[in-house]
Motif scaffolding. Structure first.
Motif, PDB file in Angstrom:
ATOM      1  N   ALA A  39       0.835  -1.204   0.000  1.00  0.00           N
ATOM      2  CA  ALA A  39       0.000   0.000   0.000  1.00  0.00           C
ATOM      3  C   ALA A  39       0.874   1.259   0.000  1.00  0.00           C
ATOM      4  CB  ALA A  39      -0.923  -0.010   1.219  1.00  0.00           C
ATOM      5  N   TRP A  40       1.896   1.272   0.812  1.00  0.00           N
ATOM      6  CA  TRP A  40       2.783   2.432   0.905  1.00  0.00           C
ATOM      7  C   TRP A  40       3.453   2.721  -0.447  1.00  0.00           C
ATOM      8  CZ3 TRP A  40       3.810   6.252   4.293  1.00  0.00           C
ATOM      9  CH2 TRP A  40       4.985   6.981   4.135  1.00  0.00           C
ATOM     10  N   ASN A  41       3.935   1.676  -1.092  1.00  0.00           N
ATOM     11  CA  ASN A  41       4.610   1.847  -2.386  1.00  0.00           C
ATOM     12  C   ASN A  41       3.646   2.295  -3.478  1.00  0.00           C
ATOM     13  OD1 ASN A  41       7.080   1.045  -1.305  1.00  0.00           O
ATOM     14  ND2 ASN A  41       6.719  -1.121  -1.765  1.00  0.00           N
ATOM     15  N   CYS A  42       2.362   1.999  -3.305  1.00  0.00           N
ATOM     16  CA  CYS A  42       1.354   2.355  -4.311  1.00  0.00           C
ATOM     17  C   CYS A  42       0.561   3.605  -3.929  1.00  0.00           C
ATOM     18  CB  CYS A  42       0.382   1.185  -4.519  1.00  0.00           C
ATOM     19  SG  CYS A  42       1.145  -0.268  -5.271  1.00  0.00           S
ATOM     20  N   ARG A  43       1.021   4.313  -2.888  1.00  0.00           N
ATOM     21  CA  ARG A  43       0.346   5.528  -2.412  1.00  0.00           C
ATOM     22  C   ARG A  43      -1.113   5.238  -2.028  1.00  0.00           C
ATOM     23  NH1 ARG A  43       1.171   9.983  -6.861  1.00  0.00           N
ATOM     24  NH2 ARG A  43      -0.005  11.214  -5.289  1.00  0.00           N
ATOM     25  N   CYS A  44      -1.282   4.143  -1.312  1.00  0.00           N
ATOM     26  CA  CYS A  44      -2.603   3.740  -0.832  1.00  0.00           C
ATOM     27  C   CYS A  44      -2.584   3.571   0.685  1.00  0.00           C
ATOM     28  CB  CYS A  44      -3.042   2.419  -1.481  1.00  0.00           C
ATOM     29  SG  CYS A  44      -3.316   2.519  -3.262  1.00  0.00           S
ATOM     30  N   PHE A  45      -3.755   3.386   1.248  1.00  0.00           N
ATOM     31  CA  PHE A  45      -3.903   3.147   2.683  1.00  0.00           C
ATOM     32  C   PHE A  45      -4.448   1.733   2.878  1.00  0.00           C
ATOM     33  CE2 PHE A  45      -4.265   7.627   1.871  1.00  0.00           C
ATOM     34  CZ  PHE A  45      -3.532   8.227   2.888  1.00  0.00           C
ATOM     35  N   TYR A  46      -3.943   1.032   3.891  1.00  0.00           N
ATOM     36  CA  TYR A  46      -4.356  -0.354   4.146  1.00  0.00           C
ATOM     37  C   TYR A  46      -4.689  -0.548   5.615  1.00  0.00           C
ATOM     38  CZ  TYR A  46      -3.572  -5.214   5.586  1.00  0.00           C
ATOM     39  OH  TYR A  46      -3.701  -6.438   6.176  1.00  0.00           O
ATOM     40  N   THR A  47      -5.791  -1.249   5.888  1.00  0.00           N
ATOM     41  CA  THR A  47      -6.106  -1.706   7.245  1.00  0.00           C
ATOM     42  C   THR A  47      -6.769  -3.075   7.138  1.00  0.00           C
ATOM     43  OG1 THR A  47      -8.324  -0.711   7.311  1.00  0.00           O
ATOM     44  CG2 THR A  47      -6.493   0.641   8.142  1.00  0.00           C
ATOM     45  N   ARG A  48      -6.728  -3.809   8.249  1.00  0.00           N
ATOM     46  CA  ARG A  48      -7.417  -5.108   8.316  1.00  0.00           C
ATOM     47  C   ARG A  48      -8.211  -5.180   9.605  1.00  0.00           C
ATOM     48  NH1 ARG A  48      -6.576  -9.877  10.731  1.00  0.00           N
ATOM     49  NH2 ARG A  48      -4.479  -9.280  11.429  1.00  0.00           N
ATOM     50  N   TYR A  49      -9.457  -5.589   9.476  1.00  0.00           N
ATOM     51  CA  TYR A  49     -10.307  -5.825  10.635  1.00  0.00           C
ATOM     52  C   TYR A  49     -10.771  -7.277  10.549  1.00  0.00           C
ATOM     53  CZ  TYR A  49     -13.512  -4.809  14.450  1.00  0.00           C
ATOM     54  OH  TYR A  49     -14.155  -4.799  15.674  1.00  0.00           O
ATOM     55  N   ALA A  50     -10.085  -8.172  11.275  1.00  0.00           N
ATOM     56  CA  ALA A  50     -10.350  -9.614  11.207  1.00  0.00           C
ATOM     57  C   ALA A  50     -10.143 -10.088   9.775  1.00  0.00           C
ATOM     58  CB  ALA A  50     -11.736  -9.942  11.741  1.00  0.00           C
ATOM     59  N   ASP A  51     -11.215 -10.548   9.106  1.00  0.00           N
ATOM     60  CA  ASP A  51     -11.073 -11.034   7.735  1.00  0.00           C
ATOM     61  C   ASP A  51     -11.436  -9.979   6.699  1.00  0.00           C
ATOM     62  OD1 ASP A  51     -13.733 -10.957   8.366  1.00  0.00           O
ATOM     63  OD2 ASP A  51     -14.231 -12.928   7.573  1.00  0.00           O
ATOM     64  N   ASP A  52     -11.698  -8.755   7.140  1.00  0.00           N
ATOM     65  CA  ASP A  52     -12.039  -7.653   6.220  1.00  0.00           C
ATOM     66  C   ASP A  52     -10.803  -6.807   5.933  1.00  0.00           C
ATOM     67  OD1 ASP A  52     -14.772  -8.234   5.938  1.00  0.00           O
ATOM     68  OD2 ASP A  52     -15.218  -7.277   7.855  1.00  0.00           O
ATOM     69  N   ILE A  53     -10.390  -6.815   4.686  1.00  0.00           N
ATOM     70  CA  ILE A  53      -9.227  -6.040   4.248  1.00  0.00           C
ATOM     71  C   ILE A  53      -9.710  -4.839   3.434  1.00  0.00           C
ATOM     72  CG2 ILE A  53      -7.297  -6.065   2.606  1.00  0.00           C
ATOM     73  CD1 ILE A  53      -6.649  -8.868   3.551  1.00  0.00           C
ATOM     74  N   THR A  54      -9.141  -3.665   3.727  1.00  0.00           N
ATOM     75  CA  THR A  54      -9.548  -2.447   3.022  1.00  0.00           C
ATOM     76  C   THR A  54      -8.332  -1.695   2.504  1.00  0.00           C
ATOM     77  OG1 THR A  54     -11.496  -2.218   4.446  1.00  0.00           O
ATOM     78  CG2 THR A  54     -10.820  -0.287   3.186  1.00  0.00           C
ATOM     79  N   PHE A  55      -8.400  -1.312   1.231  1.00  0.00           N
ATOM     80  CA  PHE A  55      -7.431  -0.404   0.621  1.00  0.00           C
ATOM     81  C   PHE A  55      -8.191   0.837   0.170  1.00  0.00           C
ATOM     82  CE2 PHE A  55      -5.134  -4.364   0.191  1.00  0.00           C
ATOM     83  CZ  PHE A  55      -3.799  -3.995   0.333  1.00  0.00           C
ATOM     84  N   SER A  56      -7.557   1.980   0.278  1.00  0.00           N
ATOM     85  CA  SER A  56      -8.160   3.216  -0.232  1.00  0.00           C
ATOM     86  C   SER A  56      -7.058   4.103  -0.787  1.00  0.00           C
ATOM     87  CB  SER A  56      -8.933   3.953   0.871  1.00  0.00           C
ATOM     88  OG  SER A  56      -8.059   4.344   1.917  1.00  0.00           O
ATOM     89  N   THR A  57      -7.454   5.059  -1.630  1.00  0.00           N
ATOM     90  CA  THR A  57      -6.459   5.941  -2.239  1.00  0.00           C
ATOM     91  C   THR A  57      -7.098   7.276  -2.607  1.00  0.00           C
ATOM     92  OG1 THR A  57      -4.818   6.133  -4.003  1.00  0.00           O
ATOM     93  CG2 THR A  57      -6.898   5.061  -4.564  1.00  0.00           C
ATOM     94  N   THR A  58      -6.259   8.310  -2.647  1.00  0.00           N
ATOM     95  CA  THR A  58      -6.701   9.624  -3.129  1.00  0.00           C
ATOM     96  C   THR A  58      -6.366   9.800  -4.604  1.00  0.00           C
ATOM     97  OG1 THR A  58      -4.594  10.555  -2.378  1.00  0.00           O
ATOM     98  CG2 THR A  58      -6.455  10.708  -0.860  1.00  0.00           C
ATOM     99  N   LEU A  59      -5.747   8.770  -5.198  1.00  0.00           N
ATOM    100  CA  LEU A  59      -5.444   8.802  -6.627  1.00  0.00           C
ATOM    101  C   LEU A  59      -6.728   8.696  -7.441  1.00  0.00           C
ATOM    102  CD1 LEU A  59      -2.370   6.381  -6.638  1.00  0.00           C
ATOM    103  CD2 LEU A  59      -2.315   8.890  -6.637  1.00  0.00           C
ATOM    104  N   SER A  60      -6.648   9.022  -8.710  1.00  0.00           N
ATOM    105  CA  SER A  60      -7.835   8.971  -9.572  1.00  0.00           C
ATOM    106  C   SER A  60      -8.277   7.532  -9.827  1.00  0.00           C
ATOM    107  CB  SER A  60      -7.559   9.671 -10.896  1.00  0.00           C
ATOM    108  OG  SER A  60      -6.457   9.069 -11.563  1.00  0.00           O
ATOM    109  N   GLU A  61      -7.365   6.572  -9.667  1.00  0.00           N
ATOM    110  CA  GLU A  61      -7.701   5.159  -9.778  1.00  0.00           C
ATOM    111  C   GLU A  61      -6.653   4.340  -9.026  1.00  0.00           C
ATOM    112  OE1 GLU A  61      -5.550   4.205 -14.078  1.00  0.00           O
ATOM    113  OE2 GLU A  61      -7.717   4.544 -14.002  1.00  0.00           O
ATOM    114  N   PHE A  62      -7.001   3.098  -8.707  1.00  0.00           N
ATOM    115  CA  PHE A  62      -6.063   2.242  -7.984  1.00  0.00           C
ATOM    116  C   PHE A  62      -4.892   1.853  -8.886  1.00  0.00           C
ATOM    117  CE2 PHE A  62      -9.505   1.179  -4.916  1.00  0.00           C
ATOM    118  CZ  PHE A  62      -8.783   1.363  -3.742  1.00  0.00           C
ATOM    119  N   PRO A  63      -3.686   1.804  -8.361  1.00  0.00           N
ATOM    120  CA  PRO A  63      -2.559   1.242  -9.122  1.00  0.00           C
ATOM    121  C   PRO A  63      -2.856  -0.211  -9.489  1.00  0.00           C
ATOM    122  CG  PRO A  63      -1.776   2.449  -7.201  1.00  0.00           C
ATOM    123  CD  PRO A  63      -3.256   2.333  -7.057  1.00  0.00           C
TER     124      PRO A  63
END
Length: 434
Positions: free
Chosen positions: A187-211
């Motif tokens: 996530a860091w290398n792709c300018r994204c944010f990552y968190t995990r809540y148990a089995d739920d994984i979330t990525f988010s970004t302020t970029l116009s689209e995901f890498p």
């Protein structure tokens, strides 16, 4: 806040765990007789160790809950305490972590252009006995194979982590440590944010689209997971559930662990409408009729048939408190719901409704001579009204120049004479108002 179950102080449990050399050491650390531990792990039949039952998922289908016996549950709780004081989860982990919740998890993904949600398929069942045993034997724990085997026997049933065992949450986080580090780096290398809540994984970004290393989004339900992301999850022994993969743009309602995050973490409007409807039914039809209706239509379908039925007023209170957690304790909707719940509870318990308003109650400060008086007042309030005290209750600080007891109380009251609201002092033989 957790309850300490072991005689070994929490500060010493980490080193004691790393120093385990034999199964007998495990029993000693858990304050359990070795012969009794062996009996519970190897002599008790499987159908006596655990009870399995199904509950309906809100999203459809069923979830199998495997609940340990009371004796085994005690052992697991003690081991879970040790593991909690031994392993510190990564900052990106929010599930099963003391002091963190889904609101903290969702907050990291607010105001983003894109939010991607991924679900790990069969999360607990995919963590088998061999993986747990190998984790304890590997770095950084480096425990002997005999110790790792006993620990894995405590944690596992039928070659998997049972969903319902006190040890499963912390063990799952320990198993995911390597994956969390790798996904955080991705996530860091792709300018994204990552968190995990148990089995739920979330990525988010302020970029116009995901890498493309993360994902390629064609539509809400048509998401092509990036090869780098999929490889990390697969090599760590997990599998993505394709039916629960979702991607949301900022033009859609973005959700993370059930909360909307377009601006700030928030609940759906339907959630507020549900609380309002529950309170209205309670007021119109009475507590017993509403409780029966709720239990027959919903509650018994989602709970262990043998579990104790939760009183309707506690169900509503829990929903209201969750609303307060998400929107804040000063939110007007939360305050109004809480006041209405309090009034209905008092009405049905035969307690006369008072003319004093809840907002006036919050402006009252009571000072007592000592901490014991404070505890007595709070306990009496809860016993009478079955909710937390709205008054601010404080015990006075004893000052050598003033002395203790009533003189210190009077001195405290005099220092607050210009304070807004009602100030009350209660002593053994004094009742002083300001």
């Amino acid at each position: 806040m957790t309850t300490q179950l072991l005689s070994t102080p929490p500060s010493e449990q980490h080193q004691a765990f790393l120093s385990l050399t034999s199964p007998r050491d495990v029993a000693k650390l858990l304050d359990y007789r070795y012969s009794a531990l062996v009996y519970q792990l190897y002599k008790v039949p499987g159908d006596k160790k655990y009870e399995s039952f199904e509950i309906l998922k809100k999203s459809g289908g069923t979830r199998i809950i495997t609940s340990p016996s009371l004796a085994l549950k005690l052992i697991q709780r003690r081991l879970a305490e040790v593991l909690q004081n031994t392993y510190k989860p990564k900052p990106v982990v929010y599930g099963f972590v003391i002091g963190k919740n889904i609101v903290d998890n969702a907050r990291h993904h607010k105001k983003k252009n894109w939010v991607l949600n991924i679900d790990l398929e069969n999360f607990f069942p995919s963590i088998n006995f061999g993986r747990v045993r190998g984790m304890f034997m590997g770095k950084p724990y480096n425990l002997p194979d005999s110790v790792a085997t006993v620990l894995a026997q405590i944690c596992c049933f039928k070659n998997e982590l049972p969903q319902g065992a006190p040890t499963s949450p912390i063990v799952s986080n320990m198993i995911c440590a390597k994956m969390d580090s790798e996904l955080q780096d991705l996530a860091w290398n792709c300018r994204c944010f990552y968190t995990r809540y148990a089995d739920d994984i979330t990525f988010s970004t302020t970029l116009s689209e995901f890498p493309i290393q993360i994902a390629k989004v064609h539509s809400l339900l048509d998401v092509e997971i990036g090869t780098d992301l999929e490889k990390i999850i697969k090599t760590n022994g997990f599998k993505i559930n394709p039916h629960k993969t979702r991607a949301f743009s900022h033009q859609q309602r973005q959700e993370v662990t059930g909360l909307t995050v377009n601006k700030l973490p928030n609940v759906r409007r339907e959630y507020i409408a549900q609380i309002r409807a529950m309170l209205h039914a309670w007021d119109k039809f009475g507590l017993q009729a509403t409780e029966d209706e709720h239990f027959n239509l919903y509650d018994k379908k989602h709970r262990n048939p043998k579990a104790k039925k939760i009183a309707f007023r506690y169900v509503v209170k829990g929903k209201i408190e969750f609303l307060g957690l998400v929107k804040g304790r000063d939110n007007k909707i939360y305050i109004n719901f809480k006041d209405e719940h309090r009034q209905l509870s008092r009405r049905d318990r035969g307690i006369p409704l008072r003319n004093i308003s809840p907002r006036t109650e919050r402006s009252i400060t009571i000072y007592t001579e000592g901490p014991t008086d404070k505890s007595i007042l709070e306990t009496a309030w809860k016993k009478l009204y079955n909710d937390e005290c709205l008054f601010t209750i404080s015990s006075v600080e004893l000052k050598p120049s003033v002395g203790g007891g009533a003189p210190a109380l009077v001195d405290e009251l005099n220092s607050h004479r210009k304070q807004h609201g009602i100030i009350i002092g209660i002593g053994q033989s004094h009742l002083i108002g300001s």
